[in-house]
Design an enzyme around this catalytic site. Structure first.
Site, short mmCIF file in Angstrom:
data_model
loop_
_atom_site.label_atom_id
_atom_site.label_comp_id
_atom_site.label_asym_id
_atom_site.label_seq_id
_atom_site.Cartn_x
_atom_site.Cartn_y
_atom_site.Cartn_z
CB ALA A 38 34.49 12.78 89.03
CG ASP A 41 32.20 10.80 83.70
OD1 ASP A 41 31.08 10.35 83.35
OD2 ASP A 41 32.51 12.00 83.63
CE LYS A 121 30.88 17.63 78.96
NZ LYS A 121 29.47 17.65 79.10
CD GLU A 179 23.94 21.00 77.70
OE1 GLU A 179 23.95 20.62 76.51
OE2 GLU A 179 24.17 20.22 78.65
CE LYS A 296 31.08 21.18 69.86
NZ LYS A 296 29.86 21.98 69.82
CE LYS A 320 32.13 15.62 82.31
NZ LYS A 320 31.37 14.75 83.18
S1 IVH Z 1 28.41 19.21 71.17
C1 IVH Z 1 28.15 15.88 68.44
N1 IVH Z 1 28.96 21.31 72.59
O1 IVH Z 1 27.70 17.65 76.74
C2 IVH Z 1 28.51 16.66 69.61
N2 IVH Z 1 27.90 19.49 73.66
O2 IVH Z 1 28.80 14.91 77.23
C3 IVH Z 1 27.38 16.83 70.50
N3 IVH Z 1 27.40 19.86 76.01
O3 IVH Z 1 25.36 15.74 75.00
C4 IVH Z 1 27.53 17.75 71.57
N4 IVH Z 1 28.22 21.89 76.12
O4 IVH Z 1 24.53 17.93 76.16
C5 IVH Z 1 28.43 20.08 72.59
N5 IVH Z 1 29.48 23.25 73.72
C6 IVH Z 1 28.97 22.04 73.72
C7 IVH Z 1 28.39 21.46 74.88
C8 IVH Z 1 27.88 20.17 74.79
C9 IVH Z 1 27.61 20.93 76.79
C10 IVH Z 1 26.75 18.64 76.49
C11 IVH Z 1 25.77 18.04 75.51
C12 IVH Z 1 26.33 16.69 75.22
C13 IVH Z 1 27.14 16.42 76.43
C14 IVH Z 1 28.19 15.41 76.10
#
Ligand code: IVH
Length: 674
Positions: A38, A41, A121, A179, A296, A320
């Protein structure tokens, strides 16, 4: 502080760049962050805002322009099939709403709700897996987004990564992104083991996962095997012939990848916000750590329409969870003495709620850790619960340090028995060397009474303290000498409770060799190892006389454990103690034969020993053959595979000649034992 003029802005930008670069290095290359995500960021945002206001000072190599870290030395670097993007963050619901509004405006759909794919995430390390004709060709870390480190050899050990995709139609080239995570259970085990051996536990699951991936020589295969891969994207969705993110996940699952089961399509941003809240509430029950949700646009055509920035897509956002961090004060630093005599400094904190759990203690682990963080009594510190691991002190807030504090040093004498403490060269742990130290005895007794060991109902912490403090129990085996009379003399011990305890002691006497071994509290001998030893030797005496080599040859044991077991049984006091347990009626089933090892190099082979060996004792030769899976029998027959003949062999050699059994000399034996 807002910069008042251009000069200020320029200086602040330069300072933030330097600071962020340093934290980036600590995080990505050394896997040891010193500030929280945090806070990182927050700094990144500050920099981003300044760069927007003063674009003339924005550097092309600014941390805001960078995704992750450049590949580290030691691994080959390799280009990703397409850049691996990062995600923009929404801090709070207002920013999530703003994201939705922007997306709807750009799609010209201001009046209707949009469908989003919502996913956890995952708090791990992003990787790309490249498949050619369905075969895994390479696995790369994210690196700087355009090139990553080639960690294929390590990823091949991860069980949830398919080495080949078996499905009727797989694109000839497929890049799967996802991941790598270390699930909570192995992470907890790993951290417990690290603390036990005096190492610093991992600050978060991500560093544990990333560290495992970047091992150059696979020294910690177990950690690699505990990793889990979860897929969430492909580089070229068009190749799959699907129309939405949810369908991509479905197809990835068909291909044999694990995808987060919590992923779901939600219509409208309010439903997305509820998804986020629900995920947060259920977070502690998930097997892997997640630190927020990812939202997304579900339809791929809409994703294309909204497009990407250099660093992140404009069609997705990460939201987050609130950081599980809090500020509080160190009221005292207490020194505890553990089962192995290790002195552990524990910071006593003004109780504070961190992510819904009240934290009042945080381990400082050892002197090195104290020195590194320079935590002093009276300091204001930041604590965090990094993904349900043990609370940790992130750091001290220097401006809040009161006047006249002193650096904290572990005591020169054991706080319990006053013996002089020692810190061996090369070790991080300071220990009380006194085996009879009451503190060690108390923890050992708690361990002895615990579920996995003797499982003695009614022998709790308070009672143990009393027994040790009164001197009723001064070594482990004394527990089994307790009777109603001795127990009757204790405070707050009614007749009924005494009877119950005597009954549970009687029940606990009937145990297994593995539980007995666990109960002894031999260093490094936990449930797994005790099981292996019991299985292999079947009996305490055979185990107690086994050599280090024999022990180390057991799969899953290794030199450190072997050394520890051998040292334990080599100490006459311990031998006397184990004998006393038996005299006091503790018993377990003894197998006449040691179990053959089923997957050793000599499994299924039968040996006969004859004559005098020069370097090995007969018993040692036998142990080592058995440890490698072979069997040793007394007489040569057609079933014998090898006769090992020393000096003055006698009739067995002749018999072997008649039956055409292979004959080895001592050197030959040592050779095949290698
Ligand atoms: S999508 C184009 N989906 O978070 C989009 N990323 O801060 C690319 N991450 O680099 C990532 N869970 O390593 C996506 N369900 C998820 C994710 C995820 C974790 C990570 C990933 C990414 C980072 C971004």
């Amino acid at each position: 502080m807002a910069p008042s003029g251009k000069k200020d802005a320029r200086e602040q930008i330069a300072r933030l760049c330097r600071e962020l670069d340093r934290h980036g290095r600590l995080y990505y290359l050394e896997d040891r962050p010193v500030i929280s995500d945090a806070d990182y960021d927050g700094l990144l945002r500050q920099l981003g805002e300044l760069e927007t206001r003063f674009p003339e000072f924005a550097r092309s190599d600014s941390p805001t322009q960078r995704v992750g870290a450049p590949p580290a030395a030691g691994f080959e670097s390799r280009a990703h099939l397409a850049p691996m993007l990062s995600l923009d963050n929404a801090l709070g619901e207002a920013e999530l709403q703003a994201f939705d509004q922007r997306v709807r405006r750009e799609l010209g759909r201001e009046d209707e709700p949009i469908e989003y794919a919502c996913e956890p995430k995952l708090d791990g390390a992003g990787i790309e897996l490249i498949y050619r004709d369905g075969q895994l060709e390479a696995g790369l870390t994210r690196g700087d987004g355009s090139r990553g480190e080639d960690v294929t050899a390590n990823l091949r050990l991860v069980l949830s990564i398919p080495l080949a995709i078996e499905f009727e139609s797989v694109p000839p080239t497929l890049s799967v992104r996802g991941e790598i995570v270390l699930p909570k259970a192995p992470l907890r085990r790993l951290n417990a083991a690290r603390i036990e051996s005096g190492e610093e536990p991992f600050a978060n699951p991500r560093n544990a996962a990333a560290g495992a991936l970047r091992q150059l020589h696979q020294v910690d295969r177990r950690r690699l095997r505990s990793l889990e891969f979860r897929a969430y994207a492909v580089a070229d969705p068009a190749a799959l012939g699907v129309a939405s993110q949810m369908e991509i996940l479905g197809r990835l699952a068909d291909f044999g990848f694990a995808v987060s089961p919590e992923s779901a399509a939600k219509k409208g941003i309010d439903a997305v916000a509820r998804y986020h809240e629900e995920l947060l509430r259920g977070r502690n029950d998930l097997p892997v750590e997640c630190d927020g949700s990812v939202v997304k646009l579900n339809r791929l055509d809409q994703q294309d329409e909204v497009g990407n920035l250099a660093r992140s897509p404009r069609w997705a956002i990460a939201m987050k969870f609130p950081p599980e961090q809090a500020r509080t004060r160190v009221e005292a630093i207490e020194v505890q003495v553990g089962r192995t005599g290790a002195l552990t400094p524990v910071a006593k904190l003004t109780p504070v709620s961190v992510g819904g759990v009240t934290v009042s203690n945080a381990s400082l682990h050892n002197q090195d850790e104290i020195d590194r963080k320079d935590v002093r009594i009276g300091d204001t510190i930041v604590v965090q619960r990094a993904g349900d691991v043990i609370p940790q002190i992130v750091g001290v807030i220097p401006e809040e340090r009161p006047a006249k504090t002193r650096r904290f040093r572990l005591p020169k004498r054991c706080p319990v028995c006053k013996a002089q403490t020692v810190r061996l060269e090369g070790e991080v742990v300071t220990r009380c060397p006194n085996l009879d130290c009451p503190a060690q005895l108390k923890t050992n007794l708690r361990h002895l009474a615990s579920r996995g060991a003797f499982d003695i109902e009614g022998l709790g912490e308070k009672l143990i303290d009393q027994l040790v403090e009164r001197g009723t129990v001064s070594r482990l085996s004394d527990v089994f000498a307790l009777d109603a009379v001795a127990l009757g003399e204790l405070d707050r011990m009614g007749e009924k409770s005494a009877e119950n305890l005597v009954a549970s002691l009687a029940a606990a006497r009937d145990t297994t060799l593995a539980r007995f071994l666990i109960g002894l509290g031999i260093r490094h001998v936990g449930t797994n190892v005790a099981g292996l030893l019991a299985q292999r030797f079947g009996d305490l005496d055979r185990l107690a006389s086994a050599s280090v080599d024999t022990l180390a040859a057991i799969a899953g044991v290794g030199p450190v454990i072997a050394e520890s077991v051998s040292r334990f049984f080599g100490d006459p006091r311990n031998r006397a103690e184990t004998e006393r347990f038996r005299e006091l009626g503790v018993r377990w089933e003894v197998r006449a034969e040691a179990a053959p090892i089923e997957d050793g190099p000599l499994s299924g082979k039968s040996f006969v020993l004859t004559g005098t060996l020069l370097n090995l004792k007969r018993s040692e030769a036998r142990e080592r053959i058995e440890a490698a899976g072979g069997r040793v029998s007394g007489s040569v027959s057609k079933k014998t595979d090898y006769l090992v003949a020393g000096a003055d062999p006698g009739s067995k050699l002749r018999k072997a000649g008649e039956l055409e059994v292979a004959v080895l000399d001592e050197a030959g034996l040592l050779e095949i034992l290698k």
